[in-house]
Design an enzyme around this catalytic site. Structure first.
Site, short mmCIF file in Angstrom:
data_model
loop_
_atom_site.label_atom_id
_atom_site.label_comp_id
_atom_site.label_asym_id
_atom_site.label_seq_id
_atom_site.Cartn_x
_atom_site.Cartn_y
_atom_site.Cartn_z
N HIS A 76 23.87 -1.40 45.49
CA HIS A 76 23.89 -1.26 46.95
C HIS A 76 25.06 -0.43 47.42
O HIS A 76 25.39 -0.42 48.61
CB HIS A 76 23.91 -2.64 47.63
CG HIS A 76 22.84 -3.55 47.14
ND1 HIS A 76 23.04 -4.44 46.12
CD2 HIS A 76 21.54 -3.68 47.52
CE1 HIS A 76 21.93 -5.10 45.88
NE2 HIS A 76 20.99 -4.66 46.71
S1 FES Z 1 26.59 -3.58 45.68
FE1 FES Z 1 25.00 -5.06 45.70
S2 FES Z 1 25.21 -5.88 43.77
FE2 FES Z 1 26.76 -4.45 43.75
#
Ligand code: FES
Length: 235
Positions: free
Chosen positions: A201
């Protein structure tokens, strides 16, 4: 009225009474007669018992003597005490076996700790090892990286931590390789801050493993570790 009185007197005069036939002596005689019959029956029964051929064993040696009650009580106490001792010994053995089974075996203890030869990691390089099912990042930091980590003002950090709080020896950064957002494994030597980048993410960690950008809420976690001579012991 006078005629009524005459009639009553006449009826009394004509009434006949029967003499009582039984006398006290008669009752007594009858009573004596019944008593004699009972004695006869008892006498006959006694004769029957007397003439019985059944032989009764002699139980006299099994009869309780005066001190036999106390002796049997002492025996009972001794048996109860012995049973208690045996039970306690059995319980102790069971508990010991149970604890022996519950304690960690040598191979489990070996898995609980990880040992790394520090000389095998060149300066400026990362090594990832597996410890308790999780990746652990070990970074042999350069002097420039250490300086960079210490220049960051903690006021601008989401999870404020000095670099010195995250290392035991500034040359060696040891962290769990698990993103604090949803648990992905970040990539080393990547991202906007020269540290680690989580592609799941888009979280960016700096050269001290602190979160600098993206959805992750916390810095990468530091596990328990120690240095023993030229070895790193994790766990
Ligand atoms: S940024 Fe979501 S799991 Fe690493």
């Amino acid at each position: 009225m006078a005629s009524l009185a005459r009639t009553f007197a006449s009826s009394l005069a004509n009434r006949s009474y029967r003499a009582v036939p039984a006398s006290a002596s008669a009752f007594k005689f009858a009573s004596v007669g019944f008593s004699n019959n009972d004695d006869q029956k008892q006498s006959n029964a006694g004769q029957m018992r007397h003439h019985s051929t059944t032989s009764v064993p002699d139980f006299s040696k099994y009869k309780k003597t005066k001190n036999s009650g106390e002796a049997s009580r002492n025996f009972a106490y001794m048996m109860i005490g012995s049973t208690g001792l045996v039970s306690a010994a059995g319980a102790q053995a069971t508990v010991s076996d149970f604890l022996a089974n519950m304690s960690a075996s040598a191979d489990v203890l070996a898995l609980a700790k990880a040992e790394v030869e520090l000389a095998s990691i060149p300066e400026g390089k990362n090594v990832t090892i597996k410890w308790r099912g999780k990746p652990v990042f070990i970074r042999h930091r350069t002097e420039a990286e250490i300086a960079e980590a210490n220049q960051v003002s903690i006021n601008e950090l989401r999870d404020p931590q000095q670099d010195a709080e995250r290392v035991k020896d500034p040359k060696w950064l040891v962290m769990l390789g698990v993103c604090t957002h949803l648990g992905c494994v970040p990539i080393g030597e990547a991202g906007d801050f020269g540290g680690w980048y989580c592609p799941c993410h888009g979280s960016h960690y700096d050269i001290s493993g602190r979160i600098r950008k993206g959805p992750a809420p916390l810095n990468l976690e530091i596990p328990e570790y120690n240095f023993q001579e030229d070895k790193l012991i994790i766990g």
